[in-house]
Scaffold this motif. Structure first.
Motif, PDB file in Angstrom:
ATOM      1  N   VAL A   1       6.934 -10.522  20.914  1.00  0.00           N
ATOM      2  CA  VAL A   1       7.285 -11.314  22.091  1.00  0.00           C
ATOM      3  C   VAL A   1       6.914 -12.771  21.854  1.00  0.00           C
ATOM      4  CG1 VAL A   1       6.673 -11.740  24.518  1.00  0.00           C
ATOM      5  CG2 VAL A   1       7.197  -9.423  23.754  1.00  0.00           C
ATOM      6  N   LYS A   2       5.713 -13.024  21.304  1.00  0.00           N
ATOM      7  CA  LYS A   2       5.297 -14.391  21.014  1.00  0.00           C
ATOM      8  C   LYS A   2       6.224 -15.028  19.982  1.00  0.00           C
ATOM      9  CE  LYS A   2       0.452 -14.226  22.286  1.00  0.00           C
ATOM     10  NZ  LYS A   2      -0.925 -14.409  21.860  1.00  0.00           N
ATOM     11  N   ALA A   3       6.602 -14.234  18.958  1.00  0.00           N
ATOM     12  CA  ALA A   3       7.508 -14.756  17.933  1.00  0.00           C
ATOM     13  C   ALA A   3       8.875 -15.064  18.552  1.00  0.00           C
ATOM     14  CB  ALA A   3       7.635 -13.764  16.782  1.00  0.00           C
ATOM     15  N   ALA A   4       9.354 -14.181  19.426  1.00  0.00           N
ATOM     16  CA  ALA A   4      10.644 -14.385  20.086  1.00  0.00           C
ATOM     17  C   ALA A   4      10.564 -15.598  21.012  1.00  0.00           C
ATOM     18  CB  ALA A   4      11.049 -13.134  20.859  1.00  0.00           C
ATOM     19  N   GLU A   5       9.433 -15.702  21.712  1.00  0.00           N
ATOM     20  CA  GLU A   5       9.209 -16.843  22.587  1.00  0.00           C
ATOM     21  C   GLU A   5       9.225 -18.149  21.791  1.00  0.00           C
ATOM     22  OE1 GLU A   5       5.396 -17.107  24.755  1.00  0.00           O
ATOM     23  OE2 GLU A   5       6.382 -15.907  26.281  1.00  0.00           O
ATOM     24  N   GLN A   6       8.572 -18.124  20.663  1.00  0.00           N
ATOM     25  CA  GLN A   6       8.511 -19.313  19.801  1.00  0.00           C
ATOM     26  C   GLN A   6       9.907 -19.674  19.281  1.00  0.00           C
ATOM     27  OE1 GLN A   6       5.804 -21.216  19.573  1.00  0.00           O
ATOM     28  NE2 GLN A   6       7.099 -22.660  18.469  1.00  0.00           N
ATOM     29  N   ARG A   7      10.676 -18.624  18.881  1.00  0.00           N
ATOM     30  CA  ARG A   7      12.050 -18.876  18.413  1.00  0.00           C
ATOM     31  C   ARG A   7      12.887 -19.486  19.538  1.00  0.00           C
ATOM     32  NH1 ARG A   7      11.550 -13.733  16.117  1.00  0.00           N
ATOM     33  NH2 ARG A   7      12.885 -12.852  17.743  1.00  0.00           N
ATOM     34  N   CYS A   8      12.748 -18.969  20.748  1.00  0.00           N
ATOM     35  CA  CYS A   8      13.500 -19.489  21.907  1.00  0.00           C
ATOM     36  C   CYS A   8      13.117 -20.941  22.177  1.00  0.00           C
ATOM     37  CB  CYS A   8      13.236 -18.641  23.145  1.00  0.00           C
ATOM     38  SG  CYS A   8      14.129 -17.084  23.158  1.00  0.00           S
ATOM     39  N   LEU A   9      11.808 -21.212  22.161  1.00  0.00           N
ATOM     40  CA  LEU A   9      11.348 -22.579  22.399  1.00  0.00           C
ATOM     41  C   LEU A   9      11.872 -23.523  21.316  1.00  0.00           C
ATOM     42  CD1 LEU A   9       7.650 -22.003  23.564  1.00  0.00           C
ATOM     43  CD2 LEU A   9       9.584 -22.765  24.958  1.00  0.00           C
ATOM     44  N   THR A  10      11.847 -23.056  20.057  1.00  0.00           N
ATOM     45  CA  THR A  10      12.350 -23.867  18.952  1.00  0.00           C
ATOM     46  C   THR A  10      13.852 -24.109  19.120  1.00  0.00           C
ATOM     47  OG1 THR A  10      10.672 -22.929  17.499  1.00  0.00           O
ATOM     48  CG2 THR A  10      12.525 -24.021  16.442  1.00  0.00           C
ATOM     49  N   GLU A  11      14.565 -23.046  19.504  1.00  0.00           N
ATOM     50  CA  GLU A  11      16.027 -23.161  19.691  1.00  0.00           C
ATOM     51  C   GLU A  11      16.347 -24.089  20.858  1.00  0.00           C
ATOM     52  OE1 GLU A  11      19.768 -20.231  20.596  1.00  0.00           O
ATOM     53  OE2 GLU A  11      18.079 -19.390  19.488  1.00  0.00           O
TER      54      GLU A  11
ATOM     55  N   ALA B   1      14.431 -26.477  22.015  1.00  0.00           N
ATOM     56  CA  ALA B   1      14.080 -27.825  21.585  1.00  0.00           C
ATOM     57  C   ALA B   1      15.167 -28.398  20.683  1.00  0.00           C
ATOM     58  CB  ALA B   1      12.728 -27.825  20.875  1.00  0.00           C
ATOM     59  N   SER B   2      15.690 -27.550  19.801  1.00  0.00           N
ATOM     60  CA  SER B   2      16.756 -27.988  18.897  1.00  0.00           C
ATOM     61  C   SER B   2      18.010 -28.364  19.687  1.00  0.00           C
ATOM     62  CB  SER B   2      17.054 -26.880  17.888  1.00  0.00           C
ATOM     63  OG  SER B   2      18.190 -27.207  17.126  1.00  0.00           O
ATOM     64  N   HIS B   3      18.388 -27.503  20.650  1.00  0.00           N
ATOM     65  CA  HIS B   3      19.560 -27.794  21.491  1.00  0.00           C
ATOM     66  C   HIS B   3      19.333 -29.064  22.308  1.00  0.00           C
ATOM     67  CE1 HIS B   3      22.051 -24.354  20.618  1.00  0.00           C
ATOM     68  NE2 HIS B   3      21.051 -23.495  20.892  1.00  0.00           N
TER      69      HIS B   3
ATOM     70  N   GLU C   1      17.392 -31.598  21.627  1.00  0.00           N
ATOM     71  CA  GLU C   1      17.460 -32.760  20.729  1.00  0.00           C
ATOM     72  C   GLU C   1      18.911 -33.097  20.396  1.00  0.00           C
ATOM     73  OE1 GLU C   1      16.024 -33.964  16.240  1.00  0.00           O
ATOM     74  OE2 GLU C   1      14.862 -32.451  17.333  1.00  0.00           O
ATOM     75  N   ARG C   2      19.707 -32.052  20.097  1.00  0.00           N
ATOM     76  CA  ARG C   2      21.124 -32.273  19.771  1.00  0.00           C
ATOM     77  C   ARG C   2      21.870 -32.869  20.972  1.00  0.00           C
ATOM     78  NH1 ARG C   2      23.436 -27.143  18.172  1.00  0.00           N
ATOM     79  NH2 ARG C   2      24.143 -26.924  20.298  1.00  0.00           N
ATOM     80  N   TYR C   3      21.619 -32.315  22.181  1.00  0.00           N
ATOM     81  CA  TYR C   3      22.292 -32.820  23.374  1.00  0.00           C
ATOM     82  C   TYR C   3      21.863 -34.247  23.693  1.00  0.00           C
ATOM     83  CZ  TYR C   3      24.029 -28.086  24.221  1.00  0.00           C
ATOM     84  OH  TYR C   3      24.655 -26.883  24.108  1.00  0.00           O
ATOM     85  N   GLU C   4      20.596 -34.552  23.478  1.00  0.00           N
ATOM     86  CA  GLU C   4      20.118 -35.914  23.714  1.00  0.00           C
ATOM     87  C   GLU C   4      20.769 -36.889  22.737  1.00  0.00           C
ATOM     88  OE1 GLU C   4      15.858 -35.579  23.547  1.00  0.00           O
ATOM     89  OE2 GLU C   4      15.699 -34.982  25.655  1.00  0.00           O
ATOM     90  N   LYS C   5      20.919 -36.455  21.474  1.00  0.00           N
ATOM     91  CA  LYS C   5      21.601 -37.305  20.486  1.00  0.00           C
ATOM     92  C   LYS C   5      23.058 -37.511  20.889  1.00  0.00           C
ATOM     93  CE  LYS C   5      18.805 -36.326  16.379  1.00  0.00           C
ATOM     94  NZ  LYS C   5      18.785 -35.706  15.049  1.00  0.00           N
ATOM     95  N   GLU C   6      23.716 -36.427  21.314  1.00  0.00           N
ATOM     96  CA  GLU C   6      25.114 -36.544  21.754  1.00  0.00           C
ATOM     97  C   GLU C   6      25.221 -37.451  22.975  1.00  0.00           C
ATOM     98  OE1 GLU C   6      26.886 -32.703  22.381  1.00  0.00           O
ATOM     99  OE2 GLU C   6      26.587 -32.103  20.288  1.00  0.00           O
ATOM    100  N   ALA C   7      24.283 -37.296  23.917  1.00  0.00           N
ATOM    101  CA  ALA C   7      24.288 -38.129  25.117  1.00  0.00           C
ATOM    102  C   ALA C   7      24.099 -39.594  24.747  1.00  0.00           C
ATOM    103  CB  ALA C   7      23.201 -37.677  26.089  1.00  0.00           C
ATOM    104  N   THR C   8      23.184 -39.858  23.814  1.00  0.00           N
ATOM    105  CA  THR C   8      22.958 -41.237  23.366  1.00  0.00           C
ATOM    106  C   THR C   8      24.206 -41.785  22.685  1.00  0.00           C
ATOM    107  OG1 THR C   8      20.607 -40.757  23.059  1.00  0.00           O
ATOM    108  CG2 THR C   8      21.476 -42.696  21.940  1.00  0.00           C
ATOM    109  N   ALA C   9      24.818 -40.951  21.833  1.00  0.00           N
ATOM    110  CA  ALA C   9      26.044 -41.387  21.153  1.00  0.00           C
ATOM    111  C   ALA C   9      27.149 -41.664  22.171  1.00  0.00           C
ATOM    112  CB  ALA C   9      26.484 -40.339  20.140  1.00  0.00           C
ATOM    113  N   LEU C  10      27.266 -40.786  23.178  1.00  0.00           N
ATOM    114  CA  LEU C  10      28.295 -40.984  24.207  1.00  0.00           C
ATOM    115  C   LEU C  10      28.011 -42.246  25.028  1.00  0.00           C
ATOM    116  CD1 LEU C  10      28.889 -37.334  25.423  1.00  0.00           C
ATOM    117  CD2 LEU C  10      30.471 -38.772  24.130  1.00  0.00           C
ATOM    118  N   LYS C  11      26.747 -42.493  25.357  1.00  0.00           N
ATOM    119  CA  LYS C  11      26.398 -43.713  26.094  1.00  0.00           C
ATOM    120  C   LYS C  11      26.761 -44.947  25.279  1.00  0.00           C
ATOM    121  CE  LYS C  11      22.630 -41.835  28.879  1.00  0.00           C
ATOM    122  NZ  LYS C  11      21.171 -41.809  29.098  1.00  0.00           N
TER     123      LYS C  11
END
Length: 125
Positions: free
Chosen positions: A14-24, A26-28, A30-40
């Motif tokens: 569960v902790k490993a799955a939780e960590q994977r979810c948090l990492t995923e 965070a990754s999403h 970061e990607r959305y923030e980069k896309e938002a910045t690029a769109l701005k």
């Protein structure tokens, strides 16, 4: 002990799955923030381009209106000159007509006088 071992294993999973979810997530994020910045950035660039295009269009319209005003002004001046020349020509022709009418009357009077003189001369002879 197997139950404790299973619980411990499940907690680790569960902790490993939780960590994977948090990492995923965070990754999403970061990607959305980069896309938002690029769109701005793209929106700002497009707005800047739009402002420049509007300014260029406004300048072009002003230049066209100025040219049109100059053309109309020149045309009005030409029409006024042409009308003035026409009026001048009409006035000259009227003067010539009046002078011609006076000359005709004078010649008619002279002709009538000569005719009367001739008739008097024939009557006397």
């Amino acid at each position: 002990q197997t139950l404790q071992h299973q619980v411990s294993t499940l907690e680790k999973e569960v902790k490993a799955a939780e960590q994977r979810c948090l990492t995923e997530v965070a990754s999403h994020k970061e990607r959305y923030e980069k896309e938002a910045t690029a769109l701005k950035t793209e929106i700002e660039a497009l707005q800047s381009t739009l402002m420049q295009e509007r300014r260029s269009a406004r300048d072009a319209i002003e230049a066209a209106q100025k040219r049109e005003g100059e053309i109309v002004g020149n045309l009005e001046a030409r029409v006024k000159r042409t009308l003035a020349k026409k009026e001048e020509t009409i006035a000259e022709l009227r003067q010539q007509l009046t002078a011609g009418d006076q000359q005709i009357r004078a010649l008619e009077n002279l002709l009538e006088k000569q005719r009367e003189e001739l008739l008097v001369g024939y009557a006397c002879s």
